[in-house]
Design a protein around this motif. Structure first.
Motif, PDB file in Angstrom:
ATOM      1  N   SER A 134      39.713  40.872  60.188  1.00  0.00           N
ATOM      2  CA  SER A 134      40.700  40.916  61.267  1.00  0.00           C
ATOM      3  C   SER A 134      40.220  41.817  62.394  1.00  0.00           C
ATOM      4  CB  SER A 134      42.042  41.430  60.737  1.00  0.00           C
ATOM      5  OG  SER A 134      42.969  41.577  61.788  1.00  0.00           O
ATOM      6  N   LYS A 135      40.626  41.486  63.617  1.00  0.00           N
ATOM      7  CA  LYS A 135      40.290  42.337  64.762  1.00  0.00           C
ATOM      8  C   LYS A 135      41.155  43.598  64.806  1.00  0.00           C
ATOM      9  CE  LYS A 135      38.398  38.908  67.954  1.00  0.00           C
ATOM     10  NZ  LYS A 135      38.526  38.303  69.291  1.00  0.00           N
ATOM     11  N   THR A 136      42.280  43.580  64.082  1.00  0.00           N
ATOM     12  CA  THR A 136      43.156  44.747  64.031  1.00  0.00           C
ATOM     13  C   THR A 136      43.459  45.069  62.575  1.00  0.00           C
ATOM     14  OG1 THR A 136      44.173  44.146  66.145  1.00  0.00           O
ATOM     15  CG2 THR A 136      45.346  45.742  64.791  1.00  0.00           C
ATOM     16  N   ILE A 137      43.168  46.282  62.146  1.00  0.00           N
ATOM     17  CA  ILE A 137      43.418  46.720  60.774  1.00  0.00           C
ATOM     18  C   ILE A 137      44.257  47.986  60.813  1.00  0.00           C
ATOM     19  CG2 ILE A 137      42.355  47.533  58.626  1.00  0.00           C
ATOM     20  CD1 ILE A 137      39.894  45.865  59.318  1.00  0.00           C
ATOM     21  N   LEU A 138      45.405  47.942  60.147  1.00  0.00           N
ATOM     22  CA  LEU A 138      46.341  49.078  60.133  1.00  0.00           C
ATOM     23  C   LEU A 138      46.562  49.637  61.540  1.00  0.00           C
ATOM     24  CD1 LEU A 138      45.420  51.078  56.892  1.00  0.00           C
ATOM     25  CD2 LEU A 138      47.144  49.312  57.221  1.00  0.00           C
ATOM     26  N   GLY A 139      46.854  48.740  62.466  1.00  0.00           N
ATOM     27  CA  GLY A 139      47.200  49.136  63.825  1.00  0.00           C
ATOM     28  C   GLY A 139      46.032  49.524  64.703  1.00  0.00           C
ATOM     29  N   LYS A 140      44.810  49.482  64.183  1.00  0.00           N
ATOM     30  CA  LYS A 140      43.639  49.873  64.962  1.00  0.00           C
ATOM     31  C   LYS A 140      42.792  48.663  65.309  1.00  0.00           C
ATOM     32  CE  LYS A 140      40.329  52.355  66.782  1.00  0.00           C
ATOM     33  NZ  LYS A 140      40.513  53.034  68.080  1.00  0.00           N
ATOM     34  N   LYS A 141      42.499  48.477  66.598  1.00  0.00           N
ATOM     35  CA  LYS A 141      41.609  47.389  67.007  1.00  0.00           C
ATOM     36  C   LYS A 141      40.170  47.757  66.651  1.00  0.00           C
ATOM     37  CE  LYS A 141      44.198  45.093  70.624  1.00  0.00           C
ATOM     38  NZ  LYS A 141      44.138  44.519  71.982  1.00  0.00           N
ATOM     39  N   PHE A 154      43.449  54.732  62.320  1.00  0.00           N
ATOM     40  CA  PHE A 154      44.145  53.891  61.348  1.00  0.00           C
ATOM     41  C   PHE A 154      45.498  54.530  61.023  1.00  0.00           C
ATOM     42  CE2 PHE A 154      39.633  52.887  60.313  1.00  0.00           C
ATOM     43  CZ  PHE A 154      39.689  51.518  60.571  1.00  0.00           C
ATOM     44  N   LYS A 155      46.521  53.702  60.820  1.00  0.00           N
ATOM     45  CA  LYS A 155      47.860  54.224  60.548  1.00  0.00           C
ATOM     46  C   LYS A 155      48.419  53.575  59.297  1.00  0.00           C
ATOM     47  CE  LYS A 155      48.851  54.800  65.477  1.00  0.00           C
ATOM     48  NZ  LYS A 155      49.699  54.332  66.613  1.00  0.00           N
ATOM     49  N   LYS A 156      48.974  54.423  58.424  1.00  0.00           N
ATOM     50  CA  LYS A 156      49.665  53.920  57.250  1.00  0.00           C
ATOM     51  C   LYS A 156      50.894  54.777  57.036  1.00  0.00           C
ATOM     52  CE  LYS A 156      49.020  52.240  52.569  1.00  0.00           C
ATOM     53  NZ  LYS A 156      48.065  52.032  51.452  1.00  0.00           N
ATOM     54  N   GLY A 157      52.067  54.168  57.230  1.00  0.00           N
ATOM     55  CA  GLY A 157      53.295  54.947  57.186  1.00  0.00           C
ATOM     56  C   GLY A 157      53.287  55.975  58.289  1.00  0.00           C
ATOM     57  N   GLU A 158      53.488  57.225  57.944  1.00  0.00           N
ATOM     58  CA  GLU A 158      53.488  58.302  58.932  1.00  0.00           C
ATOM     59  C   GLU A 158      52.104  58.939  59.065  1.00  0.00           C
ATOM     60  OE1 GLU A 158      56.544  61.045  57.903  1.00  0.00           O
ATOM     61  OE2 GLU A 158      58.158  59.573  58.102  1.00  0.00           O
ATOM     62  N   GLU A 159      51.150  58.451  58.285  1.00  0.00           N
ATOM     63  CA  GLU A 159      49.809  59.034  58.270  1.00  0.00           C
ATOM     64  C   GLU A 159      48.878  58.316  59.242  1.00  0.00           C
ATOM     65  OE1 GLU A 159      46.036  59.573  55.160  1.00  0.00           O
ATOM     66  OE2 GLU A 159      47.776  58.331  54.637  1.00  0.00           O
ATOM     67  N   THR A 160      48.107  59.088  60.009  1.00  0.00           N
ATOM     68  CA  THR A 160      47.029  58.562  60.845  1.00  0.00           C
ATOM     69  C   THR A 160      45.727  59.140  60.307  1.00  0.00           C
ATOM     70  OG1 THR A 160      48.436  58.427  62.792  1.00  0.00           O
ATOM     71  CG2 THR A 160      46.077  58.419  63.168  1.00  0.00           C
ATOM     72  N   PHE A 161      44.738  58.285  60.074  1.00  0.00           N
ATOM     73  CA  PHE A 161      43.526  58.790  59.443  1.00  0.00           C
ATOM     74  C   PHE A 161      42.270  58.165  60.039  1.00  0.00           C
ATOM     75  CE2 PHE A 161      44.878  55.119  56.985  1.00  0.00           C
ATOM     76  CZ  PHE A 161      43.705  54.428  56.725  1.00  0.00           C
TER      77      PHE A 161
END
Length: 715
Positions: free
Chosen positions: A660-667, A688-695
């Motif tokens: 995908s061109k976008t994974i967990l909100g990140k292009k 990358f974002k998962k829930g409230e976490e950005t990593f």
């Protein structure tokens, strides 16, 4: 003898049909008759026979794309003939001595006005000019139109408006497209960036929604749903506190559910209110396009093209209209049209219609809201839709059903609201609606009509019950929805509401970005030029669209404001209130300003040339296939497939590799995809974002499980 110039050959045949005529190779001869005592000759333009000349026709230096040649501002706007054969036929007849006057029979709108008048101007003929102005091509409408021709001077301001718009759009489009293309080249991007007064702010609306979706962070919340059992059955309700049902922590939600479980309850409030829903208004072009996009997945252009075919066949009225009303003259024909529709099997089941005549109903009949053309309605030449091609059948049936629905009763819904108190403390609410009177919805049903909560009918205040089940339901807030093409048509029509009050009123009066006739074309241009793509009817901005958005962001090219001001001035020109001189001088100054400002700001542009893979081949006009690297499953090329990169051998071997061109909100930039396919792992990527976490993490190819995984993600 008169010369009649139509816009297209099929239109010419319809205009000649009510009279005695003879079809020749390149014209139609109308024999002497009551309307044409001396006969007439019918010719046609085949659309735009003239086109604006290219820049080099004004100045040889302007052929080269160079910054020091900008701005290009010709003092006089010139056209040239692009279809010589059809032009020569019109020219031959127009100059014949036996032709004493000319009838302009182009489409009854701004561009139709320009098409024929530009031909006459090029021929340099000055015979008396009359204007045929009709919204239907039925024999009756054609005969009445020729019997009531307008003096050509009445519609001449529309020609001035059309040419002024064309010149202004040429100035902005030619200069802005060149300056942004050349400045993008300085950033290493070898592609053409088309910029336009309407297309660019429309693109910006799409990109802005793209950013809203990307920036959206879903927030979890919980609701508590209880089942209430009483002597006659059960019903459900949702816990609320001062009207709010969202609970911010699961712990609190579970406490509420535990409290309510097996507790006694009492129905403390029961209200039932009737809501009357009137039938929808008749179609304008934009509402027809939005409806067809939702119902049939038709693109706006496909809907317009299909409606145009139906108009040419004399089955519906002029489609390029922004009106949703008709005048009393048109409404007086409805009874006879309904009588014909009653005998067509596709519509027989809707009769008898239970509504009253719409003749005095201002929801449909109001001459004050009809400018040049009334709403899209069927003509008196009623035809069985089953005898039409499938696309035409769908649009024609939709137009007919709108008319039938207008003659039905209102739909009446009963909205039920229930308040239940559990153990004297916790409040639960239940809501639903039920249909009391179907009315017009028997003709235009909706899937939403059947979504009714069962068990809420025949309840009463004071009803005792018991909570037999209390369930915690986990939910998340949802991101903004992507636009469909139908949404985009409506957005273009209404986006001016965000402007200051004065300009918002202008946009309201001029119906937003573009016109009913041009919006479909604008969306098509954005697709053709690689700024947006449409997948499963959803509109996505491309990397190229994003790049142009960032370049024009903050300039007047990104805002509906310029269009609002332009449309105000153009409308005044078209109404004959003002001349074009002052307007065009302002546009020339604006053009110079845009060129200067773009060069000043270009050093601040952040352009990732690696994110712009779909560069067009100027000679062929085709997009080259963008290759990201070898497929880790079969070694074939991995190519750009729109929203994702996938194996080019999919159809041949069913190879399933995709990323995908976008994974967990990140292009994911193309550069990183290439690195992954070449080396098996990307560099570390932020965001990358998962829930409230950005990593931050790298992506890697897991050969054993044959999938892309996160690598080097912090624990």
């Amino acid at each position: 003898m008169q010369l009649i110039i139509a816009e297209k050959p099929d239109q010419a045949r319809k205009l000649a049909a009510p009279f005695p005529f003879k079809k020749e190779k390149d014209h139609i001869t109308i024999e002497p008759c009551a309307v044409f005592p001396r006969g007439a000759v019918m010719t046609w333009a085949l659309g735009h026979l003239l086109e604006p000349v290219p820049p080099e026709n004004y100045n040889k230096e302007w052929k080269r794309w160079k910054l020091d040649c900008l701005p290009m501002i010709p003092e006089k706007f010139n056209y040239r003939v692009k279809r010589r054969r059809e032009f020569s036929v019109i020219q031959q007849f127009a100059k014949q001595e036996k032709i004493k006057s000319i009838v302009h029979a182009g489409d009854p709108e701004r561009e139709g006005e320009a098409i024929i008048r530009l031909i006459l101007k090029e021929i340099n003929v000055h015979k008396p000019l009359f204007r045929l102005w009709i919204s239907s091509l039925t024999p009756q409408a054609v005969q009445e139109g020729f019997a009531q021709l307008k003096d050509g001077r009445e519609t001449e301001p529309l020609f001035t408006e059309a040419v002024s718009r064309a010149y202004a759009d040429w100035l902005i489009g030619m200069n802005a497209s060149r300056v942004y293309t050349l400045l993008m080249q300085q950033h290493g991007v070898q592609d053409v960036f088309s910029v336009g007064r309407v297309q660019t702010p429309t693109l910006c609306l799409v990109v802005q929604r793209e950013h809203e979706i990307a920036a959206f962070e879903p927030e979890p919340y919980w609701e508590v749903e209880a089942e209430f059992t009483h002597g006659h059955g059960t019903y459900k309700g949702t816990w609320t506190d001062e009207g709010e049902s969202k609970i911010k922590s699961r712990e609190l939600a579970e406490k509420i559910a535990d409290f309510a479980e097996n507790k006694p309850a009492e129905l403390t409030n029961y209200t039932a209110k009737e809501r009357k829903i009137p039938p929808p208004q008749l179609f304008s072009l934009s509402t027809l396009q939005s409806y067809a996009n939702k119902a049939f997945k038709f693109s706006p252009k496909k809907t317009l093209d299909t409606a145009q075919k139906l108009y040419t066949k004399g089955l519906i009225t002029y489609p390029r209209t922004d009106a949703a009303h008709v005048t009393k003259e048109e409404a007086s024909q409805f009874p006879s049209m309904l009588a014909k529709l009653k005998n067509i099997s596709a519509f027989t089941s809707y009769f008898p219609l239970n509504g009253q005549s719409v003749l005095n109903n201002k929801r449909y009949v109001d001459s004050r809201k009809v400018k040049d053309h009334y709403a899209i309605i069927p003509t008196e030449e009623i035809k069985d839709p089953e005898k039409l091609a499938d696309d035409e059948k769908k649009i024609y049936s939709a137009v007919i059903k709108r008319l039938l629905a207008a003659h039905e009763k209102v739909c009446i819904m009963e909205d039920l609201s229930v308040k239940t108190l559990v153990d004297g403390r916790a409040v639960f609410r239940s809501k639903t609606s039920r249909m009391v009177q179907e009315g017009w919805k028997k003709i235009l049903p909706s899937a939403e009509d059947n979504k009714t909560e069962k068990g809420l009918h025949n309840l009463y205040k004071g009803l005792p019950s018991k909570v037999t089940e209390a369930e915690v339901i986990s939910k998340k807030t949802k991101p903004p929805k992507r636009f469909t093409e139908g949404d985009l048509i409506q957005l273009m029509k209404t986006c001016g509401r965000q402007l200051d009050p004065e300009l918002a009123q202008v946009m309201k009066e001029t119906e937003g970005l573009g016109t009913e006739a041009t919006r479909a074309g604008i969306i098509t241009v954005l697709k053709d030029r690689g700024y947006i793509r449409v997948t499963k009817n959803m509109v996505f901005a491309t990397e190229k669209g994003e790049a142009l958005y960032f370049a024009v962001s903050g300039t007047i090219l990104a805002s509906p404001e310029m269009t609002a001001k332009w449309e105000q001035r153009l409308a005044e020109i078209g109404e004959g209130k003002k001349g074009a001189g002052a307007f065009l001088e302002q546009v020339k100054k604006l053009t110079s300003h845009l060129v200067t400002e773009a060069q000043k700001e270009s050093g601040e542009w952040k352009v990732d040339k690696e994110a712009l893979p779909a560069q067009s081949n100027r000679k062929s006009g085709r997009k080259r296939t963008v290759k990201a690297g070898p497929c880790p499953l079969c070694s074939a090329d991995v190519v750009d497939k729109g929203n994702f990169y996938g194996c080019s051998a999919y159809r041949r071997t069913s190879c399933s590799f995709t990323i995908s061109k976008t994974i967990l909100g990140k292009k994911i930039p193309l550069k990183q995809v290439k690195t992954l396919l070449k080396e098996g792992k990307t560099e570390k990527i932020d965001g990358f974002k998962k829930g409230e976490e950005t990593f931050q993490a790298a992506l890697a190819w897991d050969g054993e499980n044959k999938k892309v995984i996160f690598s080097s993600r912090p624990s």
